[in-house]
Design an enzyme around this catalytic site. Sequence first.
Site, PDB file in Angstrom:
ATOM      1  N   ARG A   1      81.473  16.113  67.085  1.00 37.59           N
ATOM      2  CA  ARG A   1      82.446  16.184  67.917  1.00 37.59           C
ATOM      3  C   ARG A   1      83.711  15.563  67.117  1.00 37.59           C
ATOM      4  O   ARG A   1      84.789  16.061  67.111  1.00 37.59           O
ATOM      5  CB  ARG A   1      82.343  15.485  69.342  1.00 37.59           C
ATOM      6  CG  ARG A   1      82.163  16.253  70.448  1.00 37.59           C
ATOM      7  CD  ARG A   1      81.234  15.595  71.385  1.00 37.59           C
ATOM      8  NE  ARG A   1      80.083  15.089  70.710  1.00 37.59           N
ATOM      9  CZ  ARG A   1      78.905  15.636  70.657  1.00 37.59           C
ATOM     10  NH1 ARG A   1      78.585  16.786  71.181  1.00 37.59           N
ATOM     11  NH2 ARG A   1      77.966  15.366  69.878  1.00 37.59           N
ATOM     12  N   THR A   2      83.380  14.185  66.772  1.00 38.81           N
ATOM     13  CA  THR A   2      84.636  13.492  66.320  1.00 38.81           C
ATOM     14  C   THR A   2      85.129  14.196  64.920  1.00 38.81           C
ATOM     15  O   THR A   2      86.440  14.430  64.933  1.00 38.81           O
ATOM     16  CB  THR A   2      84.026  11.695  65.980  1.00 38.81           C
ATOM     17  OG1 THR A   2      83.565  11.465  67.003  1.00 38.81           O
ATOM     18  CG2 THR A   2      85.134  11.061  65.645  1.00 38.81           C
TER      19      THR A   2
ATOM     20  N   LYS B   1      76.531   7.462  44.348  1.00 38.72           N
ATOM     21  CA  LYS B   1      76.494   7.053  42.809  1.00 38.72           C
ATOM     22  C   LYS B   1      76.884   5.463  42.788  1.00 38.72           C
ATOM     23  O   LYS B   1      76.714   5.156  41.766  1.00 38.72           O
ATOM     24  CB  LYS B   1      77.417   7.562  42.029  1.00 38.72           C
ATOM     25  CG  LYS B   1      77.186   9.205  41.902  1.00 38.72           C
ATOM     26  CD  LYS B   1      78.376   9.904  41.083  1.00 38.72           C
ATOM     27  CE  LYS B   1      78.413  11.387  40.938  1.00 38.72           C
ATOM     28  NZ  LYS B   1      79.739  11.855  40.074  1.00 38.72           N
TER      29      LYS B   1
ATOM     30  N   ARG C   1      84.220   7.551  59.253  1.00 40.80           N
ATOM     31  CA  ARG C   1      83.123   6.876  59.943  1.00 40.80           C
ATOM     32  C   ARG C   1      81.982   6.353  59.017  1.00 40.80           C
ATOM     33  O   ARG C   1      81.719   6.989  58.111  1.00 40.80           O
ATOM     34  CB  ARG C   1      82.284   7.963  60.878  1.00 40.80           C
ATOM     35  CG  ARG C   1      80.882   7.821  61.478  1.00 40.80           C
ATOM     36  CD  ARG C   1      80.413   8.741  62.215  1.00 40.80           C
ATOM     37  NE  ARG C   1      81.263   8.787  63.525  1.00 40.80           N
ATOM     38  CZ  ARG C   1      81.107   9.337  64.723  1.00 40.80           C
ATOM     39  NH1 ARG C   1      79.678  10.120  64.533  1.00 40.80           N
ATOM     40  NH2 ARG C   1      81.710   9.207  65.980  1.00 40.80           N
TER      41      ARG C   1
ATOM     42  N   HIS D   1      84.676   2.079  68.299  1.00 39.63           N
ATOM     43  CA  HIS D   1      84.991   3.652  68.088  1.00 39.63           C
ATOM     44  C   HIS D   1      86.390   4.048  68.809  1.00 39.63           C
ATOM     45  O   HIS D   1      86.185   4.510  70.086  1.00 39.63           O
ATOM     46  CB  HIS D   1      83.770   4.522  68.803  1.00 39.63           C
ATOM     47  CG  HIS D   1      83.787   5.731  68.564  1.00 39.63           C
ATOM     48  ND1 HIS D   1      84.838   6.644  67.889  1.00 39.63           N
ATOM     49  CD2 HIS D   1      82.777   6.900  68.639  1.00 39.63           C
ATOM     50  CE1 HIS D   1      84.539   7.920  67.650  1.00 39.63           C
ATOM     51  NE2 HIS D   1      83.313   7.936  68.285  1.00 39.63           N
TER      52      HIS D   1
HETATM   53  C1  NCD Z   1      79.287   8.455  69.859  1.00 43.85           C
HETATM   54  C2  NCD Z   1      79.197   7.780  68.734  1.00 43.85           C
HETATM   55  O1  NCD Z   1      79.190   8.409  67.520  1.00 43.85           O
HETATM   56  O2  NCD Z   1      79.325   6.453  68.800  1.00 43.85           O
HETATM   57  N1  NCD Z   1      79.590  10.017  69.815  1.00 43.85           N
HETATM   58  C3  NCD Z   1      80.735  10.439  69.482  1.00 43.85           C
HETATM   59  O3  NCD Z   1      81.387   9.932  68.786  1.00 43.85           O
HETATM   60  N2  NCD Z   1      81.187  11.041  70.684  1.00 43.85           N
HETATM   61  C4  NCD Z   1      78.102   8.279  70.879  1.00 43.85           C
HETATM   62  C5  NCD Z   1      76.808   8.386  70.293  1.00 43.85           C
HETATM   63  O4  NCD Z   1      76.502   8.802  69.331  1.00 43.85           O
HETATM   64  O5  NCD Z   1      75.839   8.105  71.015  1.00 43.85           O
END
Ligand code: NCD
Length: 305
Positions: free
Chosen positions: A51-52, A80, A101, A129
């Site tokens: 999703r993100t 590397k 991320r 997040h």
């Molecule tokens: C969440 C995350 O990555 O923290 N997912 C997301 O970004 N929608 C929640 C999760 O991974 O449980």
Amino acid sequence: MRHLIGIDDLTMAEIEQLIETAEDIIANPEKYSERCHGKKLATLFYEPSTRTRLSFEAAMMELGGNVLGFSDAQSSSASKGESVADTTRVISCFADIMAMRHFKEGAPMVASLNTSIPVINAGDGGHNHPTQTLTDLLTIKREKGRLDNLKVGFCGDLKFGRTVHSLITALSHREGIEFVLVSPDELKVPSYIKKDIIEKEGLPYSQTEDLDSVLPELDILYMTRVQRERFFNEQDYIRLKDSYILTPERLTRAKSDLCIMHPLPRVNEIAVGVDKDPRAAYFKQVLNGKYIRMALILFLLEAAK
Ligand code: NCD
């Protein structure tokens, strides 16, 4: 130059402005379709994501911009031995804005100190997040019509669930919020959330292991996945993973206007039978994530001018 590393990098007035922009994008998408023409978003994903990452990419495309990046640390020079600082310095030669991320808490912060373009934290370890929080706030606003005077239950892995930490932080600045924290003892919210935010602000809250006893009081129920990848020990994960499973039967005790949220991915914690309940908002949440990320990209690119 502005970055979004933690949700408190934005004032509440700015968050409200982002929500307003997102709502305008939803109503008038054509107005925004060329706003990022000639701009590039880099997505640096060292941890899995569906999703993100894709909502960031879709957001930039719907603004008329382009995207580049990697979705797996193994396919980048991190494999590397390149440092986050060096990678981000390099990326700022190619892109106008980046979303990162990382499995290490603080990595996007390090990136922001080593680059000339805005950095967005798209999730750092078990820490924060903030763009999921913007997504969640837009969802609450659209589903409940307000961000104040709400009894909000968080259920599941409140220790490692970074979306929980960021959303509690943001809601702590609103009026009339009461938190109900439902988790097994081992997965309670970390003390920096409980002591430095909830208790410091003097916010009403309760902690329990029993979801059924609190369900009837809640305006919002925020379910979370037990974060397998953050456990040291697989046996502990197996013991705790099915601590809470929300089912249609359980929900008969809840308010008729409850809003059920989940950042997704779901594993077992919400039975598929709940999906058709009109109170289930978690798939709407996904779509809201694209709109609020569009608003955020516009905001940060404007601030970088
Ligand atoms: C969440 C995350 O990555 O923290 N997912 C997301 O970004 N929608 C929640 C999760 O991974 O449980």
